[in-house]
Design a protein around this motif. Sequence first.
Motif, short mmCIF file in Angstrom:
data_model
loop_
_atom_site.label_atom_id
_atom_site.label_comp_id
_atom_site.label_asym_id
_atom_site.label_seq_id
_atom_site.Cartn_x
_atom_site.Cartn_y
_atom_site.Cartn_z
N GLY A 51 91.23 -31.32 18.38
CA GLY A 51 90.76 -30.65 19.37
C GLY A 51 89.32 -32.20 19.53
O GLY A 51 89.69 -33.71 19.70
N SER A 52 87.98 -31.71 20.38
CA SER A 52 86.88 -33.07 21.15
C SER A 52 87.06 -33.21 19.74
O SER A 52 86.14 -34.91 19.92
CB SER A 52 85.61 -31.77 21.41
OG SER A 52 86.16 -31.49 22.34
N GLU A 88 89.76 -20.34 26.92
CA GLU A 88 90.08 -21.63 26.18
C GLU A 88 88.70 -22.26 24.83
O GLU A 88 87.61 -21.27 25.22
CB GLU A 88 90.34 -23.00 26.56
CG GLU A 88 91.19 -22.75 28.07
CD GLU A 88 92.39 -22.85 27.31
OE1 GLU A 88 92.09 -24.34 26.28
OE2 GLU A 88 93.94 -22.71 27.89
N ASN A 147 98.74 -26.29 32.33
CA ASN A 147 98.55 -27.17 31.09
C ASN A 147 99.64 -28.70 30.64
O ASN A 147 100.72 -28.07 31.92
CB ASN A 147 98.84 -26.11 30.19
CG ASN A 147 99.22 -26.29 29.05
OD1 ASN A 147 99.62 -27.72 28.35
ND2 ASN A 147 98.13 -25.28 27.39
N PHE A 176 87.52 -27.57 28.51
CA PHE A 176 89.28 -28.00 28.33
C PHE A 176 89.98 -28.27 29.96
O PHE A 176 89.76 -29.19 30.05
CB PHE A 176 90.08 -27.71 27.74
CG PHE A 176 91.48 -27.83 27.61
CD1 PHE A 176 91.54 -28.92 27.45
CD2 PHE A 176 93.03 -26.96 27.83
CE1 PHE A 176 93.33 -29.48 27.63
CE2 PHE A 176 93.95 -27.01 28.08
CZ PHE A 176 94.36 -28.94 27.73
N THR A 236 95.60 -33.09 21.59
CA THR A 236 94.94 -34.11 21.61
C THR A 236 94.92 -35.32 20.87
O THR A 236 94.07 -36.73 22.27
CB THR A 236 94.77 -34.02 20.06
OG1 THR A 236 94.01 -32.22 20.27
CG2 THR A 236 93.13 -34.95 19.31
N SER A 240 87.27 -24.34 23.31
CA SER A 240 87.26 -25.60 23.26
C SER A 240 88.00 -26.91 23.31
O SER A 240 88.58 -26.23 24.80
CB SER A 240 86.96 -26.29 21.82
OG SER A 240 86.96 -27.58 21.11
N ASP A 241 89.42 -27.61 23.03
CA ASP A 241 90.19 -28.13 23.90
C ASP A 241 91.23 -28.19 22.97
O ASP A 241 92.28 -28.51 23.14
CB ASP A 241 90.14 -30.08 23.65
CG ASP A 241 89.00 -30.41 24.63
OD1 ASP A 241 87.95 -30.05 24.78
OD2 ASP A 241 88.54 -31.47 24.01
N LYS A 242 91.48 -26.56 22.84
CA LYS A 242 93.08 -26.78 21.72
C LYS A 242 94.28 -26.02 23.06
O LYS A 242 95.43 -26.29 23.24
CB LYS A 242 92.76 -26.06 20.68
CG LYS A 242 91.63 -24.66 19.97
CD LYS A 242 91.05 -24.90 19.25
CE LYS A 242 90.40 -23.25 19.21
NZ LYS A 242 89.42 -23.16 18.26
N THR A 267 87.66 -30.87 31.71
CA THR A 267 88.22 -32.20 31.59
C THR A 267 89.46 -32.59 32.24
O THR A 267 89.54 -34.17 32.68
CB THR A 267 88.63 -32.57 29.29
OG1 THR A 267 87.25 -32.31 29.38
CG2 THR A 267 89.27 -34.15 29.21
#
Length: 569
Positions: free
Chosen positions: A224-225, A545, A463, A360, A319, A547-549, A363
């Motif tokens: 992730g981030s 979501e 996605n 996420f 990631t 974070s970025d996962k 981004t």
Amino acid sequence: MALLSRINSNTISLLNHYYCKKFIMGTSRLKSHNCFSTSITKQHKNSKQESTHETKIIKRRDQACRSLLIQVHSSNSYKDLYNYCLQFGDISSMHHHINDQQNYILVEFTNIVSIKKIMSSASFTKEDFTPVKSSILWFRKGQIRLQKSNQKKVSLFVENNMLPNEEKRTNLLNDAKSISGQIIILYEMMKLTDLEIRLRFHTAHHLEQYFSRLFENIKVLPFGSSINGFGRKMCDLDLVLDNITSRLVFHSKFNNNSKRYETKDFLGILADTMQYFIPGILNVRKILHAQVPIIKFCYNYTQTECDLSATNMTAIYMTELLNLYGEMDWRVRPLVIAIRAWAKSQKLTCDSPGHWITNFPLTLLVLFFLQQKKILPSLQLLKLYSTHDDVRYTENGVDCTFLRDINKLPADYKYKINQDSLETLLYDFFEYYSTFDFQTYGICIREGVQIRKPSRSALHITNPLETTLNVSKNVNVCELNRIISKMHDAIYMLETNEFGSNNWGIISLLKANNDNENLKKSNTTKGQTKNIEECSEDSYKNSYEISDKFEVSVEANIDETKIKEKKTV
């Protein structure tokens, strides 16, 4: 003590059962063609050259294995600690870390043998209730002894890991000569430092040490981030359990439970083990009814909120993909950080689950916009230029193959035709999406072009790896309208606030939003209230979501999300 012994015995037995079932038997459930592809990938994986991203991960994990986090009285203890540690081996680096007014020094040795020597010589206090070895130590006062060593003197690195307050941030941004300069200053202020990255890998290694005593060949990987370069100071740490695979597989007891129930049971028991036996783990919360079950907890030594999931390799490769895009052009990460900061200041993003956009999909909006500017290539193009060494498949057969060496990109993307400044790109980003036809089209960085919306969701962002998923399906019409409205406001502020004023450029965009926080959950106009009713509660209950996962259902039991204060073990 007898109770803890029984807990320990039962926990190890149950964990081993679920671990074997979850991690070893899981591969057999793949469809035949996916199994074939996965086995081919894993057969050549050990002989192939690692990607740049994978090499960085290996380097950071190696640093973590050779490091100890040692609590000291103050930074003045540095010389005493340095001289004491020399008896165990040469030291590569020492970093000062402050957490809740407690001082720590992260000591990196040149050889892992030094770590083993220290672990053998370290002791427990008489008050220790559960004496388990840890890579977190105290340095007690004692007589100073100078150790003879031929190694070059190692300095103590001191980094500022705290976000500046609003006043300091404003002053720094006011000193910039342009909006582009402000974006770079903001990025440098907010990005993770080397020490923060080291500490995050050390956290993963700390957990891995305990889990490896229960299971063979298990790894704890950050993603992730924290890893892809888009993380900001104090952001959450995403972790995933992974295991080393081999053609030789252990026999294990078969269980007729579904894969979903296995994961829930496994993580549930693992959470109890973490709470009782691992030092520094606080506020363990089980989010087991989610689409991807996770354990949330606070790591006390760094005051970091963490999320732990099981075998989520899609997130690992996601990631890597985002990191790759960030490496392709120097403008990508500063622009993403600036837009994330703007969204947070305008309360468009929120830490709690709901019908608002998260980092996420936000981004992905930036990356898609840069694809339209011919600054970044589509994922399809990256896959087209991929080689045999780039082939990757997840445990459930998701194809995560894409070019991992940016030097092999087409000339148009290696030598950028578009040389727009960050200021121009920021303005154009707001202008592009403030007029985008979200009702008809969706965002897809895999294709690199807008697509016909395949769903009735207000906002559709595909996605990139699991193309059947919409990572923004939780965003309702009301919230989408608010995002567009804020983008119009941003354009107006950039156009009207001139250079030299007290509220120009990025400063005006980051101005605190004084709207009532309830706007996140209710209406801003009567028309928007009607939109919320039309969306119904389904758009809240779908997913969100973290974070970025990955996507997580909001249908989790409310009790699971409550923070339970418990003592540090």
